[in-house]
Design an enzyme around this catalytic site. Structure first.
Site, PDB file in Angstrom:
ATOM      1  N   GLU A   1       0.791  -1.276  -0.019  1.00 42.15           N
ATOM      2  CA  GLU A   1      -0.086  -0.047  -0.005  1.00 42.15           C
ATOM      3  C   GLU A   1       1.019   1.231   0.073  1.00 42.15           C
ATOM      4  O   GLU A   1       0.641   2.069  -0.813  1.00 42.15           O
ATOM      5  CB  GLU A   1      -0.854   0.028   1.182  1.00 42.15           C
TER       6      GLU A   1
ATOM      7  N   CYS B   1      -2.254  -4.066   7.035  1.00 46.88           N
ATOM      8  CA  CYS B   1      -2.091  -4.348   8.421  1.00 46.88           C
ATOM      9  C   CYS B   1      -2.600  -3.230   9.245  1.00 46.88           C
ATOM     10  O   CYS B   1      -2.653  -2.180   8.718  1.00 46.88           O
ATOM     11  CB  CYS B   1      -0.597  -4.580   8.467  1.00 46.88           C
TER      12      CYS B   1
ATOM     13  N   ALA C   1      18.612 -42.554  -7.698  1.00 50.53           N
ATOM     14  CA  ALA C   1      20.147 -42.845  -7.860  1.00 50.53           C
ATOM     15  C   ALA C   1      20.201 -44.276  -8.195  1.00 50.53           C
ATOM     16  O   ALA C   1      19.169 -45.023  -7.923  1.00 50.53           O
ATOM     17  CB  ALA C   1      20.840 -42.449  -6.509  1.00 50.53           C
TER      18      ALA C   1
ATOM     19  N   THR D   1      22.359 -36.667   3.182  1.00 49.73           N
ATOM     20  CA  THR D   1      22.802 -35.971   2.142  1.00 49.73           C
ATOM     21  C   THR D   1      23.995 -35.113   2.277  1.00 49.73           C
ATOM     22  O   THR D   1      24.763 -35.081   1.096  1.00 49.73           O
ATOM     23  CB  THR D   1      21.574 -35.116   1.649  1.00 49.73           C
TER      24      THR D   1
ATOM     25  N   ARG E   1      21.647 -20.431  -7.413  1.00 51.83           N
ATOM     26  CA  ARG E   1      22.907 -19.901  -7.963  1.00 51.83           C
ATOM     27  C   ARG E   1      22.657 -19.809  -9.421  1.00 51.83           C
ATOM     28  O   ARG E   1      23.468 -19.498 -10.297  1.00 51.83           O
ATOM     29  CB  ARG E   1      24.306 -20.676  -7.802  1.00 51.83           C
TER      30      ARG E   1
ATOM     31  N   SER F   1      21.317 -35.522  13.821  1.00 51.13           N
ATOM     32  CA  SER F   1      21.060 -35.707  14.988  1.00 51.13           C
ATOM     33  C   SER F   1      22.208 -35.952  16.151  1.00 51.13           C
ATOM     34  O   SER F   1      22.480 -35.738  17.354  1.00 51.13           O
ATOM     35  CB  SER F   1      20.380 -37.066  15.134  1.00 51.13           C
TER      36      SER F   1
END
Length: 379
Positions: free
Chosen positions: A53, A79, A170, A204, A215, A230
């Site tokens: 706005e 807002c 894969a 991964t 990129r 983990s």
């Protein structure tokens, strides 16, 4: 332009804000002068910058056109609170708008109808198009992540997988470069760019050492990178730790050795986030996905783009955390190899989760499929 045409123009402006505004929503605004001519238009800028706005009001001022008595068309309720910028509802009131047309209300508890109340209290006529109006539908699509974070307190989760026609990502030996063609890989970068964060697992990171950045094109901001790790095994020399951008590493391991690895990651620039003891049903030593998604939402992540291996993909699917599947299918038959997800066997076919295709397109020689669980986008 009539109301529908003008509102669609506001949606087109909102589309230009994709990849720019996070954690704020993608909003467009068109203001018509009292005589119905174009006064100004704009879309929300980067977080902390002007909203749609204000950009439209500035555009009108630069054109030398008065907006008093005019109509503002916005894709989201203006807002009504002071955040990093003043309330947009107040700006519309101060400039003497006579009418405001909205594509949708804002579910943010800080707004949630209060923008409408401020406008109406100032004598401005307010209308919100029906939820099935094409502009309303597209405005929601543009802001599924923001809506998810506001309504469900978790990001919109998009799981991206590239594989062969027989569902392999894969070869058995792990070779995967490249199953899909350059066009599909470039298209995947576009989807990365629209996300607040890209998430993967430690498998991964160790196997592929990915960058997980954008990129293929210039972008105003790089999405955050998040790793579920983990045991805090992410090597400090990993390419995803290279600047620019924010890297979040979630783990659970404790003890002296784990502390040393955590400190090394922090020294390498990562934000290290210990995950509390997992809830019931989460295997010991594994990261609690529910907690991670809530934490990402608290940090302002709207869209979470997951690019991971078969085990983590399966965990997201089994937990019903995936809101959208982004699949690139190459016209190749690989045979034995790695599956897109290490799913548990089903007892009967009726137990298979059913998805709904929302988009199909050829991208170079490959097929792009976008699918969702039924009703997942109903915010």
């Amino acid at each position: 332009m009539n109301d529908d045409e003008t509102l669609h123009q506001a949606v087109a402006l909102a589309r230009q804000a994709v990849g720019l505004t996070d954690p704020n929503p993608r909003v467009g605004c068109v203001i018509l002068a009292a005589d119905g001519s174009l006064a100004g238009q704009g879309h929300t800028q980067q977080a902390g910058g002007p909203h749609a706005e204000v950009m439209a009001l500035r555009d009108a001022q630069a054109r030398g056109v008065s907006v008093r008595g005019g109509t503002a068309f916005v894709t989201l309720e203006p807002c009504s609170h002071h955040g990093r910028t003043p309330p947009c509802a107040d700006a519309l009131v101060a400039h003497g708008l006579a009418r405001v047309v909205m594509a949708m209300l804002d579910p943010n508890p800080l707004v949630a109808g209060q923008g409408v109340q401020r406008l109406e209290a100032a004598g401005i006529a307010v209308s919100v198009v029906p939820p099935d109006h094409p502009a309303a539908v597209e405005a929601r699509e543009l802001n599924l992540g923001f809506l998810s974070r506001m309504v469900r307190q978790r990001p919109w989760v998009r799981l991206k997988v590239a594989g062969s026609l027989d569902g392999r990502t894969a070869l058995e030996n792990g070779e995967s470069q490249w199953i899909t063609g350059p066009e599909a890989r470039a298209d995947g970068q576009v989807w990365r760019a629209r996300a607040t964060a890209v998430l993967t697992g430690i498998g991964t990171v160790l196997d592929d050492n990915p960058r997980l950045d954008v990129r293929a094109m210039p972008v105003p901001r790089q999405p955050w990178r998040a790793v579920l790790d983990s045991q805090w095994r992410t090597p400090v020399g990993s390419r995803l730790l290279a600047p620019p951008g924010t890297v979040l590493v979630y783990g659970v391991a404790e003890g002296d050795e784990a502390l040393v690895r955590r400190q090394a990651l922090a020294a390498a620039g990562a934000t290290v986030i210990p995950v509390p003891v997992a809830a019931a049903g989460v295997p010991a030593g594994q990261v609690d996905l529910a907690w991670v998604l809530h934490d990402l939402a608290q940090r302002g992540v709207n869209e979470l783009h997951v690019e991971a291996g078969a085990r983590l993909n399966a965990a997201f699917i089994a937990g019903d955390w995936v809101d959208e599947y982004l699949l690139y299918v190459a016209p190749k038959l690989i045979g034995p190899g790695r599956a897109l997800a290490a799913l548990a066997p089903l007892g009967k076919l009726a137990d298979a989760p059913t998805l709904r295709f929302v988009d199909t397109a050829l991208v170079g020689p490959d097929l792009r499929l976008v699918a969702r669980p039924p009703g997942r986008e109903a915010f």
